[in-house]
Scaffold this motif. Structure first.
Motif, PDB file in Angstrom:
ATOM      1  N   UNK A 134       0.864  -1.181   0.000  1.00 51.18           N
ATOM      2  CA  UNK A 134       0.000   0.000   0.000  1.00 51.18           C
ATOM      3  C   UNK A 134       0.902   1.233   0.000  1.00 51.18           C
ATOM      4  N   UNK A 135       1.061   1.812  -1.186  1.00 51.56           N
ATOM      5  CA  UNK A 135       2.007   2.919  -1.324  1.00 51.56           C
ATOM      6  C   UNK A 135       1.314   4.277  -1.418  1.00 51.56           C
ATOM      7  N   UNK A 136       0.030   4.335  -1.073  1.00 56.38           N
ATOM      8  CA  UNK A 136      -0.706   5.582  -1.244  1.00 56.38           C
ATOM      9  C   UNK A 136      -1.056   6.299   0.040  1.00 56.38           C
ATOM     10  N   UNK A 137      -0.484   5.894   1.171  1.00 56.78           N
ATOM     11  CA  UNK A 137      -0.835   6.500   2.453  1.00 56.78           C
ATOM     12  C   UNK A 137       0.203   7.508   2.939  1.00 56.78           C
ATOM     13  N   UNK A 138       1.119   7.883   2.074  1.00 57.16           N
ATOM     14  CA  UNK A 138       2.194   8.766   2.508  1.00 57.16           C
ATOM     15  C   UNK A 138       3.347   7.991   3.099  1.00 57.16           C
ATOM     16  N   UNK A 139       3.034   6.876   3.785  1.00 59.94           N
ATOM     17  CA  UNK A 139       4.035   5.963   4.331  1.00 59.94           C
ATOM     18  C   UNK A 139       3.805   4.596   3.695  1.00 59.94           C
ATOM     19  N   UNK A 140       4.855   4.014   3.138  1.00 65.47           N
ATOM     20  CA  UNK A 140       4.732   2.722   2.469  1.00 65.47           C
ATOM     21  C   UNK A 140       4.464   1.620   3.497  1.00 65.47           C
ATOM     22  N   UNK A 141       3.356   0.864   3.291  1.00 68.65           N
ATOM     23  CA  UNK A 141       2.982  -0.224   4.194  1.00 68.65           C
ATOM     24  C   UNK A 141       2.882  -1.512   3.381  1.00 68.65           C
ATOM     25  N   UNK A 142       3.605  -2.540   3.809  1.00 69.08           N
ATOM     26  CA  UNK A 142       3.586  -3.827   3.120  1.00 69.08           C
ATOM     27  C   UNK A 142       3.092  -4.928   4.055  1.00 69.08           C
ATOM     28  N   UNK A 143       2.150  -5.720   3.544  1.00 71.61           N
ATOM     29  CA  UNK A 143       1.668  -6.902   4.257  1.00 71.61           C
ATOM     30  C   UNK A 143       2.249  -8.125   3.546  1.00 71.61           C
ATOM     31  N   UNK A 144       3.141  -8.846   4.224  1.00 73.93           N
ATOM     32  CA  UNK A 144       3.808  -9.996   3.627  1.00 73.93           C
ATOM     33  C   UNK A 144       3.373 -11.279   4.324  1.00 73.93           C
ATOM     34  N   UNK A 145       3.305 -12.366   3.548  1.00 79.61           N
ATOM     35  CA  UNK A 145       2.943 -13.664   4.126  1.00 79.61           C
ATOM     36  C   UNK A 145       3.645 -14.774   3.355  1.00 79.61           C
ATOM     37  N   UNK A 146       4.007 -15.824   4.072  1.00 80.10           N
ATOM     38  CA  UNK A 146       4.561 -17.027   3.452  1.00 80.10           C
ATOM     39  C   UNK A 146       3.808 -18.233   3.990  1.00 80.10           C
ATOM     40  N   UNK A 147       3.519 -19.190   3.114  1.00 82.13           N
ATOM     41  CA  UNK A 147       2.748 -20.365   3.506  1.00 82.13           C
ATOM     42  C   UNK A 147       3.514 -21.638   3.170  1.00 82.13           C
ATOM     43  N   UNK A 148       3.233 -22.681   3.949  1.00 79.69           N
ATOM     44  CA  UNK A 148       3.823 -23.995   3.690  1.00 79.69           C
ATOM     45  C   UNK A 148       2.799 -25.062   4.046  1.00 79.69           C
ATOM     46  N   UNK A 149       2.538 -25.961   3.097  1.00 77.54           N
ATOM     47  CA  UNK A 149       1.613 -27.080   3.307  1.00 77.54           C
ATOM     48  C   UNK A 149       2.336 -28.382   2.983  1.00 77.54           C
ATOM     49  N   UNK A 150       1.963 -29.459   3.675  1.00 78.14           N
ATOM     50  CA  UNK A 150       2.479 -30.785   3.360  1.00 78.14           C
ATOM     51  C   UNK A 150       1.402 -31.809   3.693  1.00 78.14           C
ATOM     52  N   UNK A 151       1.278 -32.846   2.855  1.00 77.52           N
ATOM     53  CA  UNK A 151       0.224 -33.819   3.102  1.00 77.52           C
ATOM     54  C   UNK A 151       0.274 -34.984   2.131  1.00 77.52           C
ATOM     55  N   UNK A 152      -0.837 -35.701   2.036  1.00 79.13           N
ATOM     56  CA  UNK A 152      -0.938 -36.895   1.199  1.00 79.13           C
ATOM     57  C   UNK A 152      -2.143 -36.770   0.270  1.00 79.13           C
ATOM     58  N   UNK A 153      -2.092 -37.500  -0.856  1.00 85.40           N
ATOM     59  CA  UNK A 153      -3.200 -37.461  -1.807  1.00 85.40           C
ATOM     60  C   UNK A 153      -3.468 -38.849  -2.369  1.00 85.40           C
ATOM     61  N   UNK A 154      -4.673 -39.018  -2.887  1.00 80.12           N
ATOM     62  CA  UNK A 154      -5.057 -40.216  -3.620  1.00 80.12           C
ATOM     63  C   UNK A 154      -5.749 -39.805  -4.903  1.00 80.12           C
ATOM     64  N   UNK A 155      -5.496 -40.532  -5.974  1.00 82.84           N
ATOM     65  CA  UNK A 155      -6.015 -40.148  -7.295  1.00 82.84           C
ATOM     66  C   UNK A 155      -6.575 -41.363  -8.021  1.00 82.84           C
ATOM     67  N   UNK A 156      -7.727 -41.149  -8.682  1.00 82.90           N
ATOM     68  CA  UNK A 156      -8.360 -42.222  -9.453  1.00 82.90           C
ATOM     69  C   UNK A 156      -8.627 -41.733 -10.875  1.00 82.90           C
ATOM     70  N   UNK A 157      -8.094 -42.454 -11.865  1.00 80.25           N
ATOM     71  CA  UNK A 157      -8.312 -42.124 -13.276  1.00 80.25           C
ATOM     72  C   UNK A 157      -9.586 -42.824 -13.746  1.00 80.25           C
ATOM     73  N   UNK A 158     -10.565 -42.019 -14.180  1.00 81.11           N
ATOM     74  CA  UNK A 158     -11.884 -42.582 -14.463  1.00 81.11           C
ATOM     75  C   UNK A 158     -12.343 -42.431 -15.909  1.00 81.11           C
ATOM     76  N   UNK A 159     -11.646 -41.636 -16.735  1.00 80.72           N
ATOM     77  CA  UNK A 159     -12.125 -41.420 -18.098  1.00 80.72           C
ATOM     78  C   UNK A 159     -10.950 -41.168 -19.030  1.00 80.72           C
ATOM     79  N   UNK A 160     -10.982 -41.817 -20.199  1.00 83.26           N
ATOM     80  CA  UNK A 160      -9.989 -41.594 -21.246  1.00 83.26           C
ATOM     81  C   UNK A 160     -10.697 -41.114 -22.505  1.00 83.26           C
TER      82      UNK A 160
END
Length: 211
Positions: A82-108
């Motif tokens: 946000x650079x329009x308030x006279x003072x530059x304000x930055x909102x920063x975020x970092x994310x990390x996910x880890x997990x498992x999945x299952x997949x089924x092929x049903x159509x060709x």
């Protein structure tokens, strides 16, 4: 004439070999995939610039010709300036996910085009900070659990490499909590049927490598 016959025989042989080539998966195959996303937007009316990046690698193993199981990770960053308030304000975020999945092929659809349904569940975390005129303040960590189900499609370029497209999650559930004393969990459940109407705006392209 003899050269012409030899040439025609060679071309016919290559065509037959190409047509005989099989595209798909077998029990015991491994896959390595990656989806990459990046976008940036500068709203000069609101004087706010946003930038987002995410990378989602995953590895799977085929327990049958149509069913694969595996693990995934996802890393992402976001920045709102946000650079329009006279003072530059930055909102920063970092994310990390880890997990498992299952997949089924049903159509060709033809020999190269495959579609699948996928379910996934995993741990999610987010760290953020607010930077005002160069001075940084850390935000409380957010952690939680998420599960979702969606569909995707693959088009084989060769017998080992395919273009992968993941639609937006059709069904999702998540529960998260801020890491502060007395905080309570926030839960959410969503059904996103609009992903079928605007799938090029909501999904992600990637590559699949078969081993």
């Amino acid at each position: 004439m003899k050269k012409l016959l030899l040439t025609m025989t060679a071309v016919a042989g290559l065509a037959l070999a190409s047509n005989a080539q099989e595209f798909g998966f077998d029990k015991g195959n491994f896959i390595v995939e990656g989806n990459l996303g990046f976008n940036t937007q500068d709203n000069k009316n609101a004087e706010i610039k946003t930038t987002n990046f995410n990378f989602n690698p995953q590895v799977g193993y085929f327990v049958t010709d149509k069913i694969a199981v595996g693990i995934f990770a996802k890393v992402g960053t976001s920045n709102e300036d946000n650079y329009g308030e006279g003072v530059d304000i930055q909102e920063k975020a970092s994310t990390f996910d880890i997990g498992a999945f299952g997949r089924y092929y049903f159509l060709e659809l033809g020999s190269r085009f495959k579609t699948y349904a996928e379910v996934a569940a995993g741990y999610e975390s987010e760290n953020g900070e607010t930077v005002t005129a160069g001075s940084s303040v850390k935000d409380p960590k957010i952690s939680g659990f998420g599960a979702n189900a969606g569909i995707g499609a693959q088009f084989f370029l060769t017998d080992k490499i395919a273009v992968n497209y993941k639609f937006a999650n059709v069904i999702g559930f998540n529960s998260s909590k801020v890491d502060v004393d007395g905080a309570k969990a926030t839960t959410g459940f969503n059904v996103n049927l609009n992903s079928f109407e605007n799938f090029f705006n909501s999904g992600q392209f990637g590559l699949t490598f078969k081993f």
